[in-house]
Write an enzyme that holds these catalytic residues in place. Structure first.
Site, mmCIF file in Angstrom:
data_model
loop_
_atom_site.group_PDB
_atom_site.id
_atom_site.type_symbol
_atom_site.label_atom_id
_atom_site.label_comp_id
_atom_site.label_asym_id
_atom_site.label_seq_id
_atom_site.Cartn_x
_atom_site.Cartn_y
_atom_site.Cartn_z
ATOM 1 N N ALA A 277 0.817 -1.212 0.000
ATOM 2 C CA ALA A 277 0.000 0.000 0.000
ATOM 3 C C ALA A 277 0.852 1.265 0.000
ATOM 4 O O ALA A 277 0.441 2.292 -0.528
ATOM 5 C CB ALA A 277 -0.965 -0.002 1.182
ATOM 6 N N ASN B 161 -6.170 3.394 10.344
ATOM 7 C CA ASN B 161 -5.432 2.265 10.902
ATOM 8 C C ASN B 161 -5.272 2.319 12.419
ATOM 9 O O ASN B 161 -4.926 1.327 13.032
ATOM 10 C CB ASN B 161 -4.058 2.167 10.242
ATOM 11 C CG ASN B 161 -3.333 3.486 10.201
ATOM 12 O OD1 ASN B 161 -3.827 4.454 9.618
ATOM 13 N ND2 ASN B 161 -2.190 3.549 10.828
ATOM 14 N N GLN C 105 -6.632 -0.794 5.199
ATOM 15 C CA GLN C 105 -7.311 -1.390 6.367
ATOM 16 C C GLN C 105 -8.735 -1.838 6.049
ATOM 17 O O GLN C 105 -9.342 -2.573 6.825
ATOM 18 C CB GLN C 105 -7.360 -0.376 7.522
ATOM 19 C CG GLN C 105 -6.001 -0.006 8.072
ATOM 20 C CD GLN C 105 -5.358 -1.126 8.881
ATOM 21 O OE1 GLN C 105 -6.018 -2.038 9.372
ATOM 22 N NE2 GLN C 105 -4.052 -1.060 9.036
ATOM 23 N N SER D 299 -3.196 -3.466 0.392
ATOM 24 C CA SER D 299 -1.994 -4.113 0.940
ATOM 25 C C SER D 299 -2.287 -5.583 1.201
ATOM 26 O O SER D 299 -3.322 -5.914 1.785
ATOM 27 C CB SER D 299 -1.601 -3.427 2.253
ATOM 28 O OG SER D 299 -0.573 -4.153 2.884
ATOM 29 N N HIS E 159 -0.637 -7.799 3.221
ATOM 30 C CA HIS E 159 -0.443 -8.334 4.577
ATOM 31 C C HIS E 159 -1.445 -7.827 5.605
ATOM 32 O O HIS E 159 -1.394 -8.225 6.760
ATOM 33 C CB HIS E 159 1.009 -8.121 5.044
ATOM 34 C CG HIS E 159 1.373 -6.712 5.387
ATOM 35 N ND1 HIS E 159 1.413 -6.267 6.688
ATOM 36 C CD2 HIS E 159 1.721 -5.652 4.619
ATOM 37 C CE1 HIS E 159 1.793 -4.989 6.702
ATOM 38 N NE2 HIS E 159 1.975 -4.594 5.453
ATOM 39 N N THR F 218 9.501 -7.169 -13.035
ATOM 40 C CA THR F 218 8.994 -8.542 -13.134
ATOM 41 C C THR F 218 7.963 -8.790 -12.046
ATOM 42 O O THR F 218 8.185 -8.439 -10.884
ATOM 43 C CB THR F 218 10.166 -9.540 -13.003
ATOM 44 O OG1 THR F 218 11.088 -9.270 -14.051
ATOM 45 C CG2 THR F 218 9.675 -10.975 -13.093
ATOM 46 N N CYS G 96 4.437 2.527 12.333
ATOM 47 C CA CYS G 96 5.374 3.037 11.335
ATOM 48 C C CYS G 96 6.336 4.047 11.904
ATOM 49 O O CYS G 96 7.322 4.391 11.279
ATOM 50 C CB CYS G 96 4.596 3.634 10.170
ATOM 51 S SG CYS G 96 3.384 2.461 9.581
#
Ligand SMILES: *Cc1c(COP(=O)(O)O)cnc(C)c1O
Length: 392
Positions: A81, A161, A189, A209, A211, A250, A337
């Site tokens: 994200a 978040n 989220q 995102s 994860h 790639t 973060c």
């Protein structure tokens, strides 16, 4: 293999699902063949290996698209994200600079949006950081009155978040459309946790995102609208022209397959799972209120993610509480973060509260790894709070 049952100590209960989620075993299983037997480059479609990979990517893209009511060709694969936010904001800003240099966002956004906007500011763009109310809601009238003839983008997150507040996306989309301004939303989220529909909500760009939805880390996506309007971006990564020229490199085939599987599971299970975690969350909140005098909710009482709870515990430093509970429960003070510094949460401050409240607020993020009410360490939390209050 690590035998978890034989480890001397049981790991703490994981209540930090906003920071990251474990990869669902079904997601891992879907990914596995694409590391080994089916290792082809999805761009090398002159042979079977490449074709297998390309087909898996197409199928995964379709699954991600389906969850937000988009078309498969509108899904651009990214590393997460953070990259999606950068590509959306910088990509639109650079491409549309001749139409204006003004972007509207809000003060409670994730750093991936705020710092990207700061970068634009240093390049001569004007950014409006809209305030939010006590619940973390942005005011629709303020959005509309902030729009000028030079406004090119509105970027407002789908769900916060830290406090879980859900934005009125449909209304924001309507305002954006009325003024012919593009609308980006950071849905890291929200994706896979609450229903999203890009057409119904008038969303032009949407960040995803892996994860945060039981997929792997290092994979994400950006939805880029292809019709009404056809959104154009300046690429931020140059190379072989992959992803309709918007993001070279790639393709991370196993990651893409994983995100697709995670999206497909969410599509099937989201309704039941959100009811389940909401019930657990509400139980946790009732119990904490019954045991911790003075505890208060941060964020919106109703318009919030079903797995989010953020509370203010007067007289208790959140860091001290987390240290006390370290072996029992994995919790967070909010934003992971900025974990190395002890700055107060910019989100709690944006709600109009003081630093003391920001330093006494704790975030709970429920999720699939919590099954039963009895797993919630309510007594341990209440005891730790009582102990810390005695010490001061
Ligand atoms: C986690 C998160 C991000 C960053 O996502 P990554 O995939 O880790 O780069 C961005 N925005 C929000 C709201 C998030 O919760």
């Amino acid at each position: 293999m690590i035998d978890e049952s034989s480890s001397a100590e049981r790991k703490p209960v994981y209540l930090d699902h906003h920071a990251t989620t474990p990869v669902d075993p079904r997601v891992l299983q879907a990914m596995m063949p694409y590391f080994s037997q089916m290792f082809g480059n999805a761009a090398s479609t002159d042979h079977l290996y490449g074709n297998e990979a390309a087909q898996a990517v197409d199928e995964a893209r379709a699954k991600v698209a389906e969850l937000i009511g988009a078309q498969p060709q509108e899904i651009v694969s990214t590393s997460g994200a953070t990259e999606s936010d950068n590509l959306a904001i910088l990509g639109v800003a650079e491409r549309h600079v001749s139409n204006g240099k003004h972007v509207i966002t809000c003060s409670t956004e994730h750093k991936a949006v705020l710092d990207t906007c700061k970068n634009l500011e240093s390049r001569g763009f004007r950014i409006t950081y809209l305030p939010v109310d006590r619940y973390g809601m942005v005011d629709l009238n303020r959005i509309e009155s902030a729009i000028g003839s030079d406004t090119i983008l509105i970027s407002i997150m789908a769900a916060n978040n830290e406090i879980g507040t859900i934005a009125p996306l449909k209304e924001i989309g309507r305002i954006a459309k009325r003024h012919d301004v593009l609308f980006h939303t950071d849905a890291a989220q929200a994706f896979g946790h609450i229903p999203l529909d890009v057409d119904e909500m008038g969303i032009d760009l949407l960040s995803i995102s892996g994860h945060k939805v039981y997929g792997p880390k290092g994979i994400g996506a950006l939805y880029v609208r292809r019709l009404k309007p056809r959104v154009k971006l300046t690429p931020q990564m140059h190379g072989g022209g992959h992803e309709r020229g918007m993001r070279s490199g790639t393709l991370n085939v196993p990651g893409i397959v994983g995100l697709g599987e995670a999206a497909d599971i969410a599509r099937r299970e989201m309704a039941d799972e959100s009811t389940r975690v909401r019930e657990l969350r509400d139980y946790l909140w009732r119990e904490l209120q019954a045991r911790i005098p003075g505890i208060e909710l941060n964020g919106h009482p109703e318009q919030r993610l079903p797995h989010n709870l953020n509370v203010y515990i007067p007289g208790v430093q959140n860091r001290a509480l987390l240290v006390q509970l370290k072996h029992v429960v994995a919790l967070s003070t909010g934003s992971a973060c900025t974990s190395t510094d002890v700055e107060p949460s910019h989100v709690i401050l944006a709600l109009g509260y003081d630093e003391a409240r920001a330093h006494s607020s704790v975030r709970f993020g429920l999720g699939r790894s919590v099954k039963l009410r009895s797993e919630l360490p309510i007594d341990a939390i209440a005891d730790a709070v009582a102990r810390l209050r005695c010490m001061t």
